[in-house]
Write a protein that holds these residues in place. Structure first.
Motif, PDB file in Angstrom:
ATOM      1  N   PHE A   1     -93.498  21.252 -34.616  1.00 47.84           N
ATOM      2  CA  PHE A   1     -94.156  22.554 -34.751  1.00 47.84           C
ATOM      3  C   PHE A   1     -95.669  22.480 -34.594  1.00 47.84           C
ATOM      4  N   GLN A   2     -96.225  23.616 -34.195  1.00 44.86           N
ATOM      5  CA  GLN A   2     -97.654  23.720 -33.955  1.00 44.86           C
ATOM      6  C   GLN A   2     -98.465  23.287 -35.186  1.00 44.86           C
ATOM      7  N   ASN A   3     -97.996  23.727 -36.381  1.00 39.81           N
ATOM      8  CA  ASN A   3     -98.748  23.323 -37.584  1.00 39.81           C
ATOM      9  C   ASN A   3     -97.984  22.302 -38.417  1.00 39.81           C
TER      10      ASN A   3
ATOM     11  N   ASP B   1     -95.215  21.376 -29.745  1.00 39.98           N
ATOM     12  CA  ASP B   1     -96.056  22.573 -29.692  1.00 39.98           C
ATOM     13  C   ASP B   1     -97.480  22.197 -30.087  1.00 39.98           C
ATOM     14  N   GLU B   2     -98.346  22.148 -29.104  1.00 41.11           N
ATOM     15  CA  GLU B   2     -99.758  21.791 -29.294  1.00 41.11           C
ATOM     16  C   GLU B   2     -99.946  20.558 -30.182  1.00 41.11           C
ATOM     17  N   PRO B   3     -99.495  19.420 -29.693  1.00 41.92           N
ATOM     18  CA  PRO B   3     -99.559  18.210 -30.527  1.00 41.92           C
ATOM     19  C   PRO B   3    -100.975  17.743 -30.809  1.00 41.92           C
TER      20      PRO B   3
ATOM     21  N   LYS C   1    -103.114  30.475 -22.042  1.00 41.20           N
ATOM     22  CA  LYS C   1    -104.034  31.007 -23.041  1.00 41.20           C
ATOM     23  C   LYS C   1    -103.357  31.191 -24.398  1.00 41.20           C
ATOM     24  N   SER C   2    -104.165  31.268 -25.428  1.00 42.09           N
ATOM     25  CA  SER C   2    -103.642  31.604 -26.752  1.00 42.09           C
ATOM     26  C   SER C   2    -102.958  32.960 -26.706  1.00 42.09           C
ATOM     27  N   GLY C   3    -101.775  33.017 -27.279  1.00 36.77           N
ATOM     28  CA  GLY C   3    -101.066  34.294 -27.294  1.00 36.77           C
ATOM     29  C   GLY C   3    -100.322  34.590 -26.012  1.00 36.77           C
ATOM     30  N   ALA C   4    -100.267  33.602 -25.086  1.00 33.49           N
ATOM     31  CA  ALA C   4     -99.586  33.821 -23.815  1.00 33.49           C
ATOM     32  C   ALA C   4     -98.069  33.832 -23.984  1.00 33.49           C
ATOM     33  N   GLY C   5     -97.591  33.271 -25.083  1.00 37.17           N
ATOM     34  CA  GLY C   5     -96.148  33.261 -25.311  1.00 37.17           C
ATOM     35  C   GLY C   5     -95.513  31.888 -25.138  1.00 37.17           C
ATOM     36  N   LYS C   6     -96.334  30.843 -25.219  1.00 37.90           N
ATOM     37  CA  LYS C   6     -95.800  29.485 -25.056  1.00 37.90           C
ATOM     38  C   LYS C   6     -94.865  29.128 -26.209  1.00 37.90           C
ATOM     39  N   SER C   7     -95.332  29.409 -27.424  1.00 35.97           N
ATOM     40  CA  SER C   7     -94.483  29.102 -28.582  1.00 35.97           C
ATOM     41  C   SER C   7     -93.208  29.944 -28.558  1.00 35.97           C
ATOM     42  N   VAL C   8     -93.368  31.207 -28.160  1.00 32.28           N
ATOM     43  CA  VAL C   8     -92.202  32.081 -28.074  1.00 32.28           C
ATOM     44  C   VAL C   8     -91.173  31.488 -27.112  1.00 32.28           C
ATOM     45  N   PHE C   9     -91.654  30.958 -25.986  1.00 31.76           N
ATOM     46  CA  PHE C   9     -90.759  30.390 -24.978  1.00 31.76           C
ATOM     47  C   PHE C   9     -89.918  29.251 -25.556  1.00 31.76           C
TER      48      PHE C   9
ATOM     49  N   SER D   1     -90.227  40.933 -25.442  1.00 29.50           N
ATOM     50  CA  SER D   1     -91.310  41.801 -25.918  1.00 29.50           C
ATOM     51  C   SER D   1     -91.230  41.917 -27.427  1.00 29.50           C
ATOM     52  N   PHE D   2     -92.376  42.147 -28.051  1.00 31.29           N
ATOM     53  CA  PHE D   2     -92.410  42.531 -29.465  1.00 31.29           C
ATOM     54  C   PHE D   2     -92.989  43.928 -29.513  1.00 31.29           C
ATOM     55  N   GLY D   3     -92.150  44.934 -29.676  1.00 30.66           N
ATOM     56  CA  GLY D   3     -92.631  46.313 -29.635  1.00 30.66           C
ATOM     57  C   GLY D   3     -93.221  46.617 -28.268  1.00 30.66           C
TER      58      GLY D   3
HETATM   59  N1  LIG Z   1     -92.008  36.917 -34.496  1.00 33.88           N
HETATM   60  C1  LIG Z   1     -92.939  37.646 -33.868  1.00 33.88           C
HETATM   61  N2  LIG Z   1     -93.071  38.957 -34.107  1.00 33.88           N
HETATM   62  C2  LIG Z   1     -93.997  39.697 -33.462  1.00 33.88           C
HETATM   63  N3  LIG Z   1     -94.851  39.211 -32.566  1.00 33.88           N
HETATM   64  C3  LIG Z   1     -94.792  37.911 -32.287  1.00 33.88           C
HETATM   65  C4  LIG Z   1     -93.827  37.052 -32.920  1.00 33.88           C
HETATM   66  N4  LIG Z   1     -93.994  35.794 -32.447  1.00 33.88           N
HETATM   67  C5  LIG Z   1     -95.005  35.873 -31.553  1.00 33.88           C
HETATM   68  N5  LIG Z   1     -95.482  37.132 -31.453  1.00 33.88           N
HETATM   69  C6  LIG Z   1     -96.557  37.568 -30.566  1.00 33.88           C
HETATM   70  O1  LIG Z   1     -96.301  37.078 -29.273  1.00 33.88           O
HETATM   71  C7  LIG Z   1     -97.495  36.637 -28.663  1.00 33.88           C
HETATM   72  C8  LIG Z   1     -97.316  35.220 -28.152  1.00 33.88           C
HETATM   73  O2  LIG Z   1     -97.218  34.360 -29.262  1.00 33.88           O
HETATM   74  P1  LIG Z   1     -97.108  32.782 -29.126  1.00 33.88           P
HETATM   75  O3  LIG Z   1     -97.072  32.254 -30.505  1.00 33.88           O
HETATM   76  O4  LIG Z   1     -96.001  32.431 -28.235  1.00 33.88           O
HETATM   77  O5  LIG Z   1     -98.476  32.404 -28.444  1.00 33.88           O
HETATM   78  P2  LIG Z   1     -98.912  30.990 -27.902  1.00 33.88           P
HETATM   79  O6  LIG Z   1     -98.926  31.038 -26.428  1.00 33.88           O
HETATM   80  O7  LIG Z   1     -98.089  29.935 -28.540  1.00 33.88           O
HETATM   81  O8  LIG Z   1    -100.407  30.932 -28.432  1.00 33.88           O
HETATM   82  P3  LIG Z   1    -101.172  29.749 -29.203  1.00 33.88           P
HETATM   83  O9  LIG Z   1    -101.726  28.873 -28.149  1.00 33.88           O
HETATM   84  O10 LIG Z   1    -102.257  30.451 -29.944  1.00 33.88           O
HETATM   85  O11 LIG Z   1    -100.192  29.088 -30.083  1.00 33.88           O
HETATM   86  C9  LIG Z   1     -98.586  36.788 -29.681  1.00 33.88           C
HETATM   87  O12 LIG Z   1     -99.345  37.924 -29.351  1.00 33.88           O
HETATM   88  C10 LIG Z   1     -97.885  36.985 -30.991  1.00 33.88           C
HETATM   89  O13 LIG Z   1     -98.591  37.875 -31.795  1.00 33.88           O
END
Ligand SMILES: Nc1ncnc2c1ncn2[C@@H]1O[C@H](COP(=O)(O)OP(=O)(O)OP(=O)(O)O)[C@@H](O)[C@H]1O
Ligand SMILES: [Mg+2]
Lengths: 265, 250
Positions: free
Chosen positions: B88-90, B167-169, B39-47, B14-16
């Motif tokens: 990386f994504q970008n 990440d999103e190639p 979906k965007s923001g689902a947390g794929k990059s976080v994973f 979690s973030f907050g």
């Molecule tokens: N370092 C961080 N600090 C706070 N919040 C974060 C951090 N990294 C990611 N988040 C939040 O976690 C959520 C998931 O982010 P993530 O980048 O994993 O999305 P995603 O699935 O990769 O989306 P996208 O397809 O747009 O790349 C987002 O709402 C983002 O704002």
């Protein structure tokens, strides 16, 4: 729970909390610099590159400013000295003013604007475009590569630039004195070296080291902690300048007190 | 049974107040490609950032090549990171360095005692394998989005990773370049014998590169399996809309 309690706090108390948290954060950044600066591997190539960059970035502006400050200050001091028939003291007065205060201050303020902001912006944009993460995942310590090299470079370069500014300002002053009082270069510099003491030079060098460290560490700290987005990069560069200028003045005041105390011993 | 190179168990982050991952499980077997959709923001990059220790989970276990990432000390973590290529994504190319210096950066810092010639040879080989030998002296700002992606891949390949994370190639690229990138991912897989995780919104990319799919929705992997299994009998409305958007029936 903790967050709830946080919500109920008055605004001022929250601000004070934030201030001290920021302070603790900055302090641990400084400590990390000292922990990592002296441990191998060293990034010498990047250090040299940064030193060179700092020199190139600030030299034109510093040359111009130093020179003009020298001329203007000499010109403006002349009437007051002439009133007492003491215009022959001009070189002494100027050299003391330049070496003790103006050289370090002018150099540090210009470098804070030029170098500090570019460090803040560069590291900030590396942060938001994940270049710092990319370094980390390729098993390179980004703190060492980016922060340690830049802070060390400013700490080394600012004192050198200060000496250069001193010299340029004195040359400006000489031109003015030479045109008005017909003093020769040797006489001018003889008077200059007569009036500045060893303590003046040492305190100037030490002060410049502190200024240099301040510019580097503030720029890096602001960049390294900049938040997402291009707006964050701009803010990092901007606050790097504002905060380092503020700190430079505080340090100048402290240095003044310390040097005076030593002088009176 | 094939060896598991990545294993996530009950991962939460979690973030907050924002609960991004709510207990996800996933395994990646040696030699396969798993596609993560969501979906965007689902947390794929976080994973995948948790996988390389850029972020740490709140609870659960992330095991990569048999090691618990969270428990690794700096040195061991760095050794592990060298076995993982992170695209990386970008792209995250170092924009103050040329393409050549970008590729050299991980090389000189991690493989000691390379001669100038060996280094150049390796860099040329990598640029060839992503099909961009002519860009060697260009700055990243002079490259197109697709070229940046490929250079990013080349930079991660240079250390011969066992696992590749993309990440999103294909995000933001035209269909032709997307196809080229998809083929590149498959080529890398064949040539370097990597196991890969591909994050994408692009179902064509998913179909071409992936052996298995995993759909991340509301903080959990909602649906896992082959492309057919996930989409042929998709009951979940959100999984279905993924498919419908990508393959418009005429
Ligand atoms: N370092 C961080 N600090 C706070 N919040 C974060 C951090 N990294 C990611 N988040 C939040 O976690 C959520 C998931 O982010 P993530 O980048 O994993 O999305 P995603 O699935 O990769 O989306 P996208 O397809 O747009 O790349 C987002 O709402 C983002 O704002
Ligand atoms: Mg993402």
């Amino acid at each position: 729970m903790a967050e709830e309690a946080d919500d109920r706090k008055p605004l001022l108390s929250k601000k004070i909390d934030k201030f001290f948290k920021g302070l603790a954060d900055a302090w641990s950044f400084v400590r990390r610099y000292f922990q990592e600066a002296f441990l191998p591997p060293f990034e010498f190539k990047e250090l040299i590159h940064q030193c060179y960059r700092i020199g190139v970035e600030s030299l034109p502006l510093i040359s111009l400013t130093g020179f003009i400050v020298g001329i203007v200050f000499t010109n403006q001091s002349r009437p007051s000295l002439s009133e007492f028939g003491a215009s022959s003291w001009l070189p002494s007065l100027i050299s003391i003013a330049v070496v003790r205060a103006m050289g370090p201050l002018v150099t540090a303020l210009i470098a804070a604007g030029k170098v500090g902001s570019s460090i803040g912006a560069e590291i900030g944009s590396m942060k938001v475009t994940e270049q710092i993460d990319a370094m980390e995942v390729s098993a390179t310590n980004p703190f060492k590569f980016l922060v340690v090299t830049r802070v060390t470079a400013t700490t080394i370069m600012i004192p050198l630039l200060v000496m250069y500014t001193d010299f340029v300002a004195l040359m400006g002053s000489f031109l003015n004195v030479n045109a008005n009082e017909m003093v020769s270069l040797t006489t001018f510099f003889f008077q200059v070296f007569e009036s500045i003491t060893f303590l003046d030079i040492w305190s100037s060098v030490l002060k410049s080291i502190v200024f240099g460290f301040t510019i580097g560490i503030v720029g890096c700290y602001k960049g390294y902690n900049s938040t997402k987005g291009t707006e964050g990069v701009g803010r990092a560069a901007n606050s790097a300048v504002v905060i380092s200028m503020f700190l430079i003045f505080i340090e100048e005041l402290l240095a003044l007190q310390i040097v005076n105390a030593i002088r009176n011993m | 049974m094939k060896e598991k190179v990545v294993e996530a168990i009950g991962l939460k982050k979690s973030f907050g107040d924002l609960h991004v991952l709510k207990g996800v499980d996933l395994e990646l077997y040696r030699g396969e490609t798993v596609v993560i959709l969501g979906k965007s923001g689902a947390g794929k990059s976080v994973f995948i950032k948790i996988m390389v220790g850029l972020l740490t989970q709140d609870s659960g276990v992330m095991r990569v090549l048999g090691q618990d990432v969270e428990k690794l000390k700096t040195k061991a973590l760095n050794t592990l990171r060298l076995k993982i290529g992170f695209s990386f994504q970008n792209s995250a190319l170092y924009d103050s360095m040329t393409v050549k210096e970008n590729l050299e950066f991980p090389l000189v810092r991690n493989i000691k005692n390379l001669t100038r010639k060996e280094k150049d040879l390796k860099i040329e080989e990598m640029l060839d394998s992503v099909g961009l030998p002519q860009t060697i002296n260009q700055m990243p700002s002079e490259l197109s989005g697709g070229q940046k992606k490929r250079i990013g891949v080349a930079r991660t390949l240079i250390l011969n990773p066992e696992i590749m994370l993309y990440d999103e190639p294909t995000a933001g690229l035209d269909p032709i370049t997307c196809m080229e990138i998809n083929n590149l991912i498959n080529e890398v897989q064949d040539r370097f014998r990597t196991s890969s995780i591909v994050i994408t919104h692009d179902l064509t990319c998913a179909k071409i590169t992936g052996d298995r799919m995993a759909v991340l929705l509301d903080g959990q992997f909602r649906s896992k399996g082959s492309f057919q299994e996930v989409f042929s009998k998709a009951e979940d409305q959100q999984v279905k809309s993924f498919y419908d958007y990508n393959f418009i029936e005429s």
